[in-house]
Design a protein around this motif. Structure first.
Motif, PDB file in Angstrom:
ATOM      1  N   VAL A 188      13.682   2.480  11.704  1.00  0.00           N
ATOM      2  CA  VAL A 188      13.328   2.750  10.309  1.00  0.00           C
ATOM      3  C   VAL A 188      12.943   4.230  10.180  1.00  0.00           C
ATOM      4  O   VAL A 188      11.947   4.660  10.748  1.00  0.00           O
ATOM      5  CB  VAL A 188      12.149   1.874   9.831  1.00  0.00           C
ATOM      6  CG1 VAL A 188      11.798   2.192   8.391  1.00  0.00           C
ATOM      7  CG2 VAL A 188      12.484   0.402   9.986  1.00  0.00           C
ATOM      8  N   GLY A 189      13.750   4.958   9.449  1.00  0.00           N
ATOM      9  CA  GLY A 189      13.451   6.362   9.200  1.00  0.00           C
ATOM     10  C   GLY A 189      12.600   6.512   7.948  1.00  0.00           C
ATOM     11  O   GLY A 189      12.328   5.547   7.226  1.00  0.00           O
ATOM     12  N   ARG A 190      12.193   7.737   7.684  1.00  0.00           N
ATOM     13  CA  ARG A 190      11.347   8.036   6.524  1.00  0.00           C
ATOM     14  C   ARG A 190      12.037   7.639   5.215  1.00  0.00           C
ATOM     15  O   ARG A 190      11.416   7.050   4.335  1.00  0.00           O
ATOM     16  CB  ARG A 190      10.999   9.524   6.526  1.00  0.00           C
ATOM     17  CG  ARG A 190      10.161   9.956   5.376  1.00  0.00           C
ATOM     18  CD  ARG A 190       8.766  10.192   5.818  1.00  0.00           C
ATOM     19  NE  ARG A 190       7.959  10.609   4.685  1.00  0.00           N
ATOM     20  CZ  ARG A 190       6.698  10.331   4.581  1.00  0.00           C
ATOM     21  NH1 ARG A 190       6.099   9.648   5.514  1.00  0.00           N
ATOM     22  NH2 ARG A 190       6.005  10.719   3.541  1.00  0.00           N
ATOM     23  N   ARG A 191      13.313   7.955   5.085  1.00  0.00           N
ATOM     24  CA  ARG A 191      14.031   7.641   3.840  1.00  0.00           C
ATOM     25  C   ARG A 191      14.173   6.134   3.640  1.00  0.00           C
ATOM     26  O   ARG A 191      14.022   5.634   2.520  1.00  0.00           O
ATOM     27  CB  ARG A 191      15.406   8.310   3.850  1.00  0.00           C
ATOM     28  CG  ARG A 191      15.294   9.838   3.793  1.00  0.00           C
ATOM     29  CD  ARG A 191      16.628  10.485   3.965  1.00  0.00           C
ATOM     30  NE  ARG A 191      17.415  10.338   2.750  1.00  0.00           N
ATOM     31  CZ  ARG A 191      18.657  10.772   2.637  1.00  0.00           C
ATOM     32  NH1 ARG A 191      19.260  11.365   3.634  1.00  0.00           N
ATOM     33  NH2 ARG A 191      19.302  10.614   1.499  1.00  0.00           N
ATOM     34  N   LEU A 227       0.811  -1.222   0.000  1.00  0.00           N
ATOM     35  CA  LEU A 227       0.000   0.000   0.000  1.00  0.00           C
ATOM     36  C   LEU A 227       0.845   1.272   0.000  1.00  0.00           C
ATOM     37  O   LEU A 227       0.300   2.373  -0.045  1.00  0.00           O
ATOM     38  CB  LEU A 227      -0.939   0.014   1.218  1.00  0.00           C
ATOM     39  CG  LEU A 227      -1.965  -1.108   1.285  1.00  0.00           C
ATOM     40  CD1 LEU A 227      -2.699  -1.080   2.616  1.00  0.00           C
ATOM     41  CD2 LEU A 227      -2.942  -1.013   0.126  1.00  0.00           C
ATOM     42  N   GLY A 228       2.170   1.120   0.099  1.00  0.00           N
ATOM     43  CA  GLY A 228       3.046   2.290   0.122  1.00  0.00           C
ATOM     44  C   GLY A 228       2.894   3.099   1.398  1.00  0.00           C
ATOM     45  O   GLY A 228       3.020   4.323   1.397  1.00  0.00           O
ATOM     46  N   ASP A 229       2.621   2.423   2.509  1.00  0.00           N
ATOM     47  CA  ASP A 229       2.367   3.075   3.795  1.00  0.00           C
ATOM     48  C   ASP A 229       3.679   3.426   4.502  1.00  0.00           C
ATOM     49  O   ASP A 229       4.140   2.719   5.393  1.00  0.00           O
ATOM     50  CB  ASP A 229       1.509   2.157   4.669  1.00  0.00           C
ATOM     51  CG  ASP A 229       0.938   2.855   5.883  1.00  0.00           C
ATOM     52  OD1 ASP A 229       1.430   3.952   6.236  1.00  0.00           O
ATOM     53  OD2 ASP A 229       0.009   2.300   6.488  1.00  0.00           O
ATOM     54  N   THR A 230       4.265   4.551   4.114  1.00  0.00           N
ATOM     55  CA  THR A 230       5.534   4.996   4.680  1.00  0.00           C
ATOM     56  C   THR A 230       5.420   5.246   6.174  1.00  0.00           C
ATOM     57  O   THR A 230       6.327   4.919   6.938  1.00  0.00           O
ATOM     58  CB  THR A 230       5.997   6.295   3.979  1.00  0.00           C
ATOM     59  OG1 THR A 230       6.025   6.069   2.572  1.00  0.00           O
ATOM     60  CG2 THR A 230       7.372   6.712   4.434  1.00  0.00           C
ATOM     61  N   ALA A 231       4.310   5.823   6.611  1.00  0.00           N
ATOM     62  CA  ALA A 231       4.128   6.137   8.038  1.00  0.00           C
ATOM     63  C   ALA A 231       4.173   4.873   8.884  1.00  0.00           C
ATOM     64  O   ALA A 231       4.787   4.849   9.959  1.00  0.00           O
ATOM     65  CB  ALA A 231       2.812   6.868   8.241  1.00  0.00           C
ATOM     66  N   ARG A 232       3.530   3.832   8.418  1.00  0.00           N
ATOM     67  CA  ARG A 232       3.508   2.573   9.178  1.00  0.00           C
ATOM     68  C   ARG A 232       4.896   1.955   9.255  1.00  0.00           C
ATOM     69  O   ARG A 232       5.313   1.484  10.313  1.00  0.00           O
ATOM     70  CB  ARG A 232       2.529   1.609   8.521  1.00  0.00           C
ATOM     71  CG  ARG A 232       2.197   0.418   9.373  1.00  0.00           C
ATOM     72  CD  ARG A 232       0.982  -0.305   8.858  1.00  0.00           C
ATOM     73  NE  ARG A 232       0.707  -1.468   9.667  1.00  0.00           N
ATOM     74  CZ  ARG A 232      -0.051  -2.454   9.275  1.00  0.00           C
ATOM     75  NH1 ARG A 232      -0.630  -2.426   8.097  1.00  0.00           N
ATOM     76  NH2 ARG A 232      -0.251  -3.492  10.054  1.00  0.00           N
ATOM     77  N   LEU A 233       5.622   1.965   8.139  1.00  0.00           N
ATOM     78  CA  LEU A 233       6.978   1.413   8.131  1.00  0.00           C
ATOM     79  C   LEU A 233       7.913   2.235   9.007  1.00  0.00           C
ATOM     80  O   LEU A 233       8.715   1.687   9.758  1.00  0.00           O
ATOM     81  CB  LEU A 233       7.529   1.358   6.699  1.00  0.00           C
ATOM     82  CG  LEU A 233       6.945   0.295   5.778  1.00  0.00           C
ATOM     83  CD1 LEU A 233       7.440   0.491   4.358  1.00  0.00           C
ATOM     84  CD2 LEU A 233       7.293  -1.097   6.269  1.00  0.00           C
ATOM     85  N   SER A 234       7.817   3.547   8.926  1.00  0.00           N
ATOM     86  CA  SER A 234       8.723   4.398   9.707  1.00  0.00           C
ATOM     87  C   SER A 234       8.348   4.411  11.187  1.00  0.00           C
ATOM     88  O   SER A 234       9.097   4.922  12.010  1.00  0.00           O
ATOM     89  CB  SER A 234       8.776   5.819   9.144  1.00  0.00           C
ATOM     90  OG  SER A 234       7.500   6.402   9.109  1.00  0.00           O
ATOM     91  N   GLY A 235       7.211   3.815  11.538  1.00  0.00           N
ATOM     92  CA  GLY A 235       6.840   3.665  12.938  1.00  0.00           C
ATOM     93  C   GLY A 235       7.617   2.562  13.635  1.00  0.00           C
ATOM     94  O   GLY A 235       7.610   2.460  14.859  1.00  0.00           O
TER      95      GLY A 235
END
Length: 194
Positions: A116-119, A104-112
Motif C-alpha cells: 500500500v503506497g501513499r496514493r 481517522l484518515g490515518d494515511t501513515a498507518r495504511l501505507s505501512g
C-alpha cells in the motif's frame, strides 16, 4: 454463492487453509494473521466466505468474522485495491485497526501495510471514510489467547513465518501472571530449538 464454511482444518499455508466439509476439501485464501487464530490441524473451524471467479477459476476468500468479510468486500470497491491487497490490509491492521485507520484518515498507518503506497492509502480513505459506520465490528476479533495479538505482531516483525509462529503459539506454557515478554521469550526459545 458460498456464504460460509464450517468443517475440519486439514492444512494451512502462509495465506491459505484447507477445510474439509462433508468429505470435500476446500482451499480458502485468508488473511495470514487470521490463520494463527484458527487453531491446529484437526480443529473445527468456521469461516465467513466470499466466492470470486477470476479467469474462469473460482477463488474462495475466508474470514473469522462477518465484520472482516464486510470490510474486505468494502475495500474491493476502491479503484486499484484487489483481493490480495484487501487481505494484506486486514492481515496487517486487523478488522478494527483497518476501520479505525480509515475513519481517522490515518494515511501513515495504511501505507505501512506491505503493498500500500501513499496514493493508494489516500484513495482508500477518500472512497471509504463515510462507509465505515455501516460495518459492525466484533467485540473480540480473534480466537487467540489474551496478548497473542501483540506477540504475533512482534514475531512477524522479526521475520518469522506464519507456520513458525503458529507452532510456537501452540506450544506455549500459559499462566495468568505471565506477560507478553515472557511469552515472547518462550516462543523465541522454541523457534530456536527446532
Amino acid at each position: 454463492m458460498i456464504a460460509g464454511v464450517k468443517g475440519t482444518l486439514t492444512a494451512a499455508g502462509d495465506d491459505w487453509v484447507q477445510v474439509t466439509v462433508g468429505g470435500v476439501t476446500l482451499q480458502i485464501s485468508v488473511p495470514p494473521s487470521e490463520i494463527l487464530s484458527l487453531g491446529s490441524t484437526g480443529s473445527q473451524v468456521q469461516l465467513f466466505t466470499h466466492l470470486r471467479i477470476r479467469d474462469e477459476h473460482p477463488i474462495l476468500y475466508g474470514f473469522t468474522s462477518q465484520a472482516a468479510l464486510d470490510l474486505f468486500l468494502v475495500t474491493q470497491g476502491v479503484s486499484g485495491v484487489g483481493p490480495r491487497l484487501g487481505l494484506a490490509l486486514l492481515s496487517g491492521l486487523g478488522a478494527s485497526g483497518l476501520q479505525q485507520a480509515i475513519a481517522l484518515g490515518d494515511t501513515a498507518r495504511l501505507s505501512g501495510v506491505s503493498g500500500v503506497g501513499r496514493r493508494t492509502a489516500d484513495r482508500i480513505i477518500l472512497e471509504l471514510k463515510g462507509k465505515m459506520e455501516d460495518v459492525e465490528m466484533p467485540e473480540d476479533e480473534g480466537g487467540t489467547a489474551s496478548g497473542d495479538g501483540e506477540l504475533i505482531e512482534v514475531l512477524s516483525a522479526m521475520g518469522y513465518s506464519t507456520s513458525e509462529i503458529r507452532r510456537a503459539l501452540a506450544n506455549l506454557e500459559r499462566s495468568p501472571d505471565m506477560t507478553v515478554e515472557d511469552y515472547l521469550r518462550q516462543a523465541l526459545q522454541q523457534i530456536g530449538g527446532w
